[in-house]
Design a protein around this motif. Structure first.
Motif, short mmCIF file in Angstrom:
data_model
loop_
_atom_site.label_atom_id
_atom_site.label_comp_id
_atom_site.label_asym_id
_atom_site.label_seq_id
_atom_site.Cartn_x
_atom_site.Cartn_y
_atom_site.Cartn_z
N VAL A 119 0.64 -1.39 0.19
CA VAL A 119 0.09 0.16 0.58
C VAL A 119 1.18 1.59 -0.16
O VAL A 119 1.62 1.38 0.53
CB VAL A 119 -1.06 0.20 1.89
N GLY A 120 0.48 1.83 -1.10
CA GLY A 120 1.62 3.78 -1.05
C GLY A 120 2.54 3.28 -1.69
O GLY A 120 2.13 2.83 -3.36
N ARG A 121 3.72 3.58 -2.07
CA ARG A 121 4.92 3.15 -2.66
C ARG A 121 5.13 1.20 -3.20
O ARG A 121 5.11 1.09 -2.13
CB ARG A 121 5.95 4.37 -2.42
N THR A 122 4.94 1.50 -4.37
CA THR A 122 5.22 -0.07 -4.68
C THR A 122 6.89 -0.26 -4.54
O THR A 122 7.68 1.25 -5.67
CB THR A 122 4.06 0.03 -5.92
N PRO A 123 6.93 -1.26 -5.54
CA PRO A 123 8.77 -1.71 -5.81
C PRO A 123 9.30 -1.11 -7.17
O PRO A 123 10.48 -0.19 -7.19
CB PRO A 123 8.59 -2.69 -6.32
N ASP A 124 7.97 -1.01 -7.53
CA ASP A 124 8.40 -0.05 -9.60
C ASP A 124 8.03 1.68 -8.93
O ASP A 124 8.33 2.17 -10.25
CB ASP A 124 7.48 -0.50 -10.28
N ASP A 154 7.01 -8.62 -1.87
CA ASP A 154 8.37 -8.66 -1.28
C ASP A 154 9.52 -9.22 -1.46
O ASP A 154 9.48 -10.48 -1.82
CB ASP A 154 7.85 -9.38 0.40
N THR A 155 10.29 -7.77 -2.03
CA THR A 155 12.06 -8.18 -2.66
C THR A 155 12.27 -9.33 -2.08
O THR A 155 13.29 -10.24 -3.08
CB THR A 155 12.64 -7.63 -3.04
#
Length: 237
Positions: A95-100, A136-137
């Motif tokens: 939620v909010g900022r995504t990995p991309d 979850d990287t």
């Protein structure tokens, strides 16, 4: 004849022996030269001795605490699932900022998590979906697999969601601090007295020692010479 445990003893560890010998030689030289009478050194010695004595007293409190089997059983019953072992995998949707680098609202993240849950309910392989869609990287490449953990160390949001599931079950979306998780229960091993009594007894002994220490602290006023402490601190190496 005693059998080796595979771990070298102190007497067989040349590095430790060398360090011990060096310390003994230097300490003997310091005593001979009168350094033990130096006020700063003497204070450091006193503080070191106090630390050793304090640790010894705490260990004494632990070992002499009266912990009965009933105490252990009561803790086990009062904290359901806390001592259960869980092996979980998860798929995380931010939620909010995504990995991309994009932004996602709570409603959008929940909708995506629900879509993933439907894919899994329809027969999709959890690890495959996790590798492709989990954000979850650190765990995605391992199929979302998390390190095994006790219930007491699990997120307050996770434990109620997974404690009632069976092995192989998948939860609905669970809201965490940073997004939604879809959780797979790989294995849930319920706690029993026989399996956990040693660990719970150790916890109860720690708590008994800390409670006794806290009582002593409350009952024993301690005053400090702040100027003296500041002076010692300024001369510390």
């Amino acid at each position: 004849m005693a059998q080796s445990t595979g771990t070298p003893s102190f007497a067989d560890d040349t590095d430790q022996l060398s360090t011990y010998a060096r310390t003994e030689i230097l300490a003997a030289k310091a005593r001979t030269s009168g350094l033990a009478r130096d006020p700063v050194t003497a204070e450091r010695i006193r503080v070191a001795i106090d630390g050793v004595l304090a640790a010894a007293e705490r260990e004494h409190l632990r070992t002499t605490a009266r912990i009965t089997p009933d105490d252990v059983k009561r803790r086990l019953s009062e904290h359901p699932y806390a001592y259960d072992q869980f092996a979980l995998s998860h798929i995380f949707i931010a939620v909010g900022r995504t990995p991309d680098g994009g932004e996602r609202s709570d409603a959008e993240a929940l909708a995506k998590a629900r879509q993933i849950k439907k894919q899994l309910d329809d027969g999709a392989d959890f690890a495959t979906v996790a590798k492709a869609q989990s954000e979850d990287t650190q765990t995605a490449s391992q199929g979302g697999e998390l390190d095994p953990m006790l219930g007491m160390y699990m997120s307050n949001a996770f434990l109620p969601a997974v404690s009632q599931l069976h092995d192989g079950d998948v939860s609905g979306p669970v809201r965490g601090p940073n997004g939604y998780h879809v959780l797979l229960v790989q294995q849930h091993i319920g706690a029993t007295y026989d399996k956990t009594h040693a660990m719970i007894e150790a916890v109860l002994r720690d708590e008994a020692a800390d409670e006794a220490i806290a009582t002593w602290v409350r009952q024993t006023p301690v005053s400090f010479d702040k100027a003296s402490l500041a002076d010692q601190g300024s001369r510390a190496p």
